[in-house]
Scaffold this active site. Sequence first.
Site, short mmCIF file in Angstrom:
data_model
loop_
_atom_site.label_atom_id
_atom_site.label_comp_id
_atom_site.label_asym_id
_atom_site.label_seq_id
_atom_site.Cartn_x
_atom_site.Cartn_y
_atom_site.Cartn_z
CG ASP A 95 72.18 28.62 11.20
OD1 ASP A 95 72.83 29.36 11.80
OD2 ASP A 95 73.43 27.32 10.93
CG ASN B 38 69.83 26.76 4.40
OD1 ASN B 38 69.74 28.24 4.05
ND2 ASN B 38 70.10 26.59 5.56
CB ALA C 46 74.67 8.61 -1.53
#
Length: 254
Positions: free
Chosen positions: A44, A114, A179
């Site tokens: 990818d 992306n 997070a």
Amino acid sequence: MSFEKICFLASGAEVAQSALTRLASAYGNVPPEESDVIVALGGDGFVLSTLHATQKLSRPVYGMNRGTVGFLMNTFGENRLRERLAAAETAEISPLRMKAWQIDGETTEALAINEVSLLRSGPQAAKLRIFVDGKERMRELVCDGALVSTPAGSTAYNYSAHGPILPIGADILALTAMAAFRPRRWRGALLPKSALVRFDVLDPVKRPVSASADSGDVRDVTSVEIRSANEIVHRILFDPGHGLEERLLREQFV
């Protein structure tokens, strides 16, 4: 569509280079600017770098997996390649445009197919302020980082950070926290594709943050703006029944 002139490009991996040699011998190999289609051999990461590198040529890119995950890739095979290319489905995607300001006054612009991500680069959590279309939406997000993802990238870093998978045709971006410490349960938002997102880094000296557009870090950023670059369209080819829309849907049921 007929693809007579093929440009083969390969990552540096031995298995990809070996495939390049055999395929070039069987089908010929022309430079990218003379090709009808570009076949990328790797994973990818390599197909993303190929899309970036050949952006101005407007050639469709067909990836064959010689890497690991290969979400954007087709199954490798050396036989009947031109027939596979002619039958392939096309997915059209547009990247994100990132503009990042650094402590030293430098600015960096980059494109991301992306996602654009921000990540703490020191021992302390990052503190980010979030604006959408010029309006403050979150005064302080304490976290390891945050990202804005396209539908095509929603199964990558975004999904690992527990962000949503987006249908490929959706005019939506995913803003996902990594997070998050405060607000502790906040994981992000869905935004229209037209949105202009801005992150301001609070206390960038004590709590340094880096930014990345797909790859390549920009260190010590103070602010990052992200918007869709709709004027740029990448075409990716997939074997019938294994297109990007099907892959995104299938990924939600595993």
